[in-house]
Write a protein that holds these residues in place. Structure first.
Motif, PDB file in Angstrom:
ATOM      1  N   VAL A   1       1.078  -1.449  -0.092  1.00 49.36           N
ATOM      2  CA  VAL A   1       0.425  -0.012   0.168  1.00 49.36           C
ATOM      3  C   VAL A   1       1.002   1.346   0.498  1.00 49.36           C
ATOM      4  O   VAL A   1       1.847   1.631   0.703  1.00 49.36           O
ATOM      5  CB  VAL A   1      -0.869   0.213   1.287  1.00 49.36           C
ATOM      6  N   ALA A   2       1.215   1.907  -1.128  1.00 47.00           N
ATOM      7  CA  ALA A   2       1.963   3.327  -1.225  1.00 47.00           C
ATOM      8  C   ALA A   2       0.206   4.831  -0.868  1.00 47.00           C
ATOM      9  O   ALA A   2      -0.794   4.591  -0.904  1.00 47.00           O
ATOM     10  CB  ALA A   2       2.293   2.624  -1.837  1.00 47.00           C
ATOM     11  N   ASP A   3       1.045   5.466  -1.441  1.00 49.28           N
ATOM     12  CA  ASP A   3       0.513   7.409  -1.361  1.00 49.28           C
ATOM     13  C   ASP A   3      -0.558   6.856  -2.030  1.00 49.28           C
ATOM     14  O   ASP A   3      -1.760   7.814  -2.012  1.00 49.28           O
ATOM     15  CB  ASP A   3       1.165   8.166  -1.059  1.00 49.28           C
ATOM     16  N   TYR A   4      -0.174   6.065  -3.047  1.00 50.97           N
ATOM     17  CA  TYR A   4      -0.737   6.680  -4.334  1.00 50.97           C
ATOM     18  C   TYR A   4      -2.014   5.463  -4.884  1.00 50.97           C
ATOM     19  O   TYR A   4      -2.399   5.653  -6.503  1.00 50.97           O
ATOM     20  CB  TYR A   4       0.102   6.965  -5.455  1.00 50.97           C
ATOM     21  N   GLY A   5      -1.555   4.229  -4.275  1.00 47.53           N
ATOM     22  CA  GLY A   5      -2.054   3.641  -4.604  1.00 47.53           C
ATOM     23  C   GLY A   5      -1.615   1.983  -3.533  1.00 47.53           C
ATOM     24  O   GLY A   5      -1.306   1.760  -3.149  1.00 47.53           O
TER      25      GLY A   5
ATOM     26  N   ARG B   1      -8.922  10.218  -1.365  1.00 52.33           N
ATOM     27  CA  ARG B   1      -8.102   9.443   0.203  1.00 52.33           C
ATOM     28  C   ARG B   1      -7.240   8.646   0.445  1.00 52.33           C
ATOM     29  O   ARG B   1      -6.357   8.022  -0.204  1.00 52.33           O
ATOM     30  CB  ARG B   1      -9.545   9.474   1.397  1.00 52.33           C
ATOM     31  N   ASN B   2      -5.923   8.662   2.017  1.00 57.23           N
ATOM     32  CA  ASN B   2      -5.737   7.729   1.660  1.00 57.23           C
ATOM     33  C   ASN B   2      -6.037   6.373   1.664  1.00 57.23           C
ATOM     34  O   ASN B   2      -6.580   5.754   1.384  1.00 57.23           O
ATOM     35  CB  ASN B   2      -4.801   8.251   3.439  1.00 57.23           C
ATOM     36  N   PRO B   3      -5.480   5.740   0.464  1.00 61.05           N
ATOM     37  CA  PRO B   3      -5.859   3.961   0.272  1.00 61.05           C
ATOM     38  C   PRO B   3      -5.376   2.865   1.394  1.00 61.05           C
ATOM     39  O   PRO B   3      -6.632   2.484   1.559  1.00 61.05           O
ATOM     40  CB  PRO B   3      -4.480   3.893  -0.847  1.00 61.05           C
ATOM     41  N   ALA B   4      -4.871   3.779   1.926  1.00 63.07           N
ATOM     42  CA  ALA B   4      -5.061   2.810   3.626  1.00 63.07           C
ATOM     43  C   ALA B   4      -6.278   2.616   4.004  1.00 63.07           C
ATOM     44  O   ALA B   4      -6.759   2.103   4.794  1.00 63.07           O
ATOM     45  CB  ALA B   4      -4.126   3.329   4.441  1.00 63.07           C
TER      46      ALA B   4
END
Length: 591
Positions: free
Chosen positions: A306-310, A335-338
């Protein structure tokens, strides 16, 4: 009797040792005796011959005028010492107080050992020693009876994790350092191995080729890869070249001292760094993908990163697709992928793009559900005038974006937040995350636009204020602030008015100051612009109210105002009008 008298007693008897010899004979005998003795020097090692052995001592002849005694205990390392054996002894004293020659085999061994050790260091000789025990950081090796230190780093070219396996075994070493100050000797076994490995290394490097498959042993592991011993040459197997699938650490699939098959990927011109691969020995998993997989196909997999972009979804080891954050929700606010997925989640997704040649794939989650803007009930659910509650997602200078449901956002302009307050920025009214009730002002499904308003939930109070603040009416106002143009006044019902500088003059000539509460007369009222202009000076000076009279006349002619310029100035009270009574009730109900 005559015979006895003829006997020469002088020729038969002597008076002492050496008498009876002529001078020449004595000199000859002395020379013969001195020839049997040798010159010796104390504190040196000399060879001697064993001439006798008893229960306590060994009698040794070193060619001196007397034999020396050495305790039998100093010959414990020799089996069956016997007369005729040649041994080395150390001369401690030529003659002690008792006239004895003092010898020592123990000291002779120590002196000879240090001589041999120094000779080994000088001539780079190989010595065979016995590993006696392990110690902190290495091993203790007995060489010539002297305890030498073998550091752990000098045992082998590869890291040694168990030193105990060497205890009690013989080992060839080289002396690398002698410290005479504390009789310390440092030896190395590694240097012997390195020399042998140099030959192997040269042979391996000369025959090295890209694509060559070799066998090696894993000698070290790091978080970025493993170092493999190819037989004197080390190569790096990077973590990305271990498996087609994603792994976080090499220890997940490999272990130390493991024999592995690897392929040479690359090596530099100097042949000092070798890049190795393991996954290249098996077919790429992309090549075995089902032919039925295409854009629009539904796939299942596990989230591996899981990264910032996806997030990356692994469909099979080595086959991953990117789910961009914009494809996780129909919401227009990223929003954040997390917030949507986490590592190890097993989910379903839809293939959006597929390039088998470049082995790239993009996936989407939101496509598993219907786009809310295309639902059949969109037009009726969000019809103009309908009321909803949403969450504030973003603030801008001109308004705020409200999320009514996932994927449905609307804009509330800053001017549509309040009827009475002059709001310069939405942050004065709400903050991100707040819930806000709104009414739909405009709906454009084709362009996915939704205009919302908060103040429209209530009737426009300015319709009522028009009758509360007619021109010429007088109200108690408090000066809130002042500048070079005039002052801002606080009016009843939370309204604000404005008075120019010339209309702030008191009857005694002084100026109205901030914080004062005085009577002000309305000189201008604009419902459309939501503006009320007042004057304190008009309370005692008629000429200041003339512009207001013109305004009143103009509005009277247009029919927008019913108040006559000749109407007497009266203070309005809320209880005098039914409309004001209703307004008061509404405002009190909101408090």
């Amino acid at each position: 009797m005559s015979n006895k008298e003829e006997f020469n007693w002088d020729n038969f008897e002597t008076k002492g040792f050496g008498e009876g010899y002529s001078k020449e004979q004595r000199e000859q005998m002395a020379a013969m005796y001195e020839g049997t003795l040798g010159e010796i020097t104390e504190k040196e090692v000399i060879k001697g011959t064993v001439v006798g052995v008893n229960d306590k001592d060994v009698i040794i002849n070193i060619g001196f005028k007397s034999d020396g005694l050495v305790p039998l205990s100093e010959f414990r390392d020799l089996d069956g010492i016997k007369p005729g054996d040649i041994v080395e002894v150390f001369i401690e004293e030529q003659e002690n107080a008792l006239g004895q020659l003092i010898l020592s085999r123990k000291k002779a061994k120590i002196v000879r050992a240090w001589q041999d050790i120094e000779d080994a260091l000088e001539n780079d000789n190989v010595i065979e020693g016995l590993v006696k025990r392990r110690t902190k950081g290495g091993l203790i090796v007995d060489i010539y009876g002297v305890e030498a230190f073998l550091p752990g780093s000098q045992i082998d070219v590869k890291p040694i994790r168990d030193f105990d396996i060497y205890v009690g075994k013989k080992m060839e070493v080289k002396v690398v350092k002698i410290n005479h100050a504390n009789d310390n000797v440092v030896v190395s076994h590694k240097v012997l191995i390195e020399k042998d490995l140099e030959k192997q290394k040269a042979e391996i490097l000369n025959n090295l080729e890209k694509g060559q498959v070799l066998e090696g042993v894993i000698k070290n592991m790091t978080n970025f890869g493993v170092f493999i011993d190819l037989g004197g040459v080390d190569g790096l197997l990077h973590i990305t070249d271990i498996s087609w699938g994603r792994i976080n650490h090499p220890e997940e699939v490999l272990q130390l001292d493991q024999k592995v098959q690897i392929v040479v990927l690359d090596f530099d011109d100097d042949k000092k760094r070798i890049s190795l691969g393991m996954k290249q020995l098996t077919a790429h998993p992309w090549d075995s993908l089902a032919s039925s997989l295409e854009i629009g196909s539904r796939v299942k997999g596990k989230i591996v990163n899981v990264a910032d972009y996806g997030a990356f979804l692994e469909l099979a080891p080595g086959v991953e697709g990117l789910i961009h954050v914009s494809e996780m929700s129909w919401s227009q606010h990223l929003r954040n992928p997390a917030d949507f997925v986490k590592v190890s989640d097993e989910i379903e997704a839809v293939v959006l793009t597929l390039d088998k040649d470049d082995r790239k794939m993009s996936l989407g989650i939101k496509q598993l559900t219907e786009d809310p803007w295309t639902k059949n009930d969109m037009g009726t659910k969000y019809a103009v005038g309908s009321k909803h509650t949403g969450v504030v997602r973003n603030l801008t200078n001109f308004g705020l974006f409200l999320e009514l449901e996932e994927g449905i956002d609307g804009l509330v302009h800053v001017s549509d937040l309040s009827w009475t307050k002059k709001i310069k920025h939405p942050s004065e009214f709400v903050k991100v995350g707040d819930e806000l009730q709104v009414a739909v002002l405009e709906l454009d499904v084709d362009n996915r636009r939704l205009a919302l308003g908060h103040k429209q939930l209530e009737e426009n109070p300015w319709d009522t204020f028009e009758s509360v603040f007619p021109i010429g009416s007088v109200h108690k106002c408090t000066v809130v602030s002042k500048n070079d143009k005039g002052a801002v006044l606080e009016l009843p019902y939370g309204l604000e008015g404005f008075a120019t500088v010339k209309n702030l003059e008191k009857e005694d000539g002084s100026q109205v100051e901030v914080g004062e509460s005085l009577d002000f007369k309305v000189s201008e009222f604009s419902k459309d612009d939501k503006r009320i202009v007042l004057s304190h000076t008009a309370m005692f000076r008629e000429d200041t109210a003339k512009p207001a009279k013109k305004e009143v006349k103009k509005k009277s002619e247009s029919g927008s105002a019913s108040t006559s310029s000749s109407a007497p100035a009266e203070k309005s009270t809320l209880g005098d009008l039914d409309a004001l009574t209703q307004l008061k009730e509404q405002m009190e109900g909101k408090k």
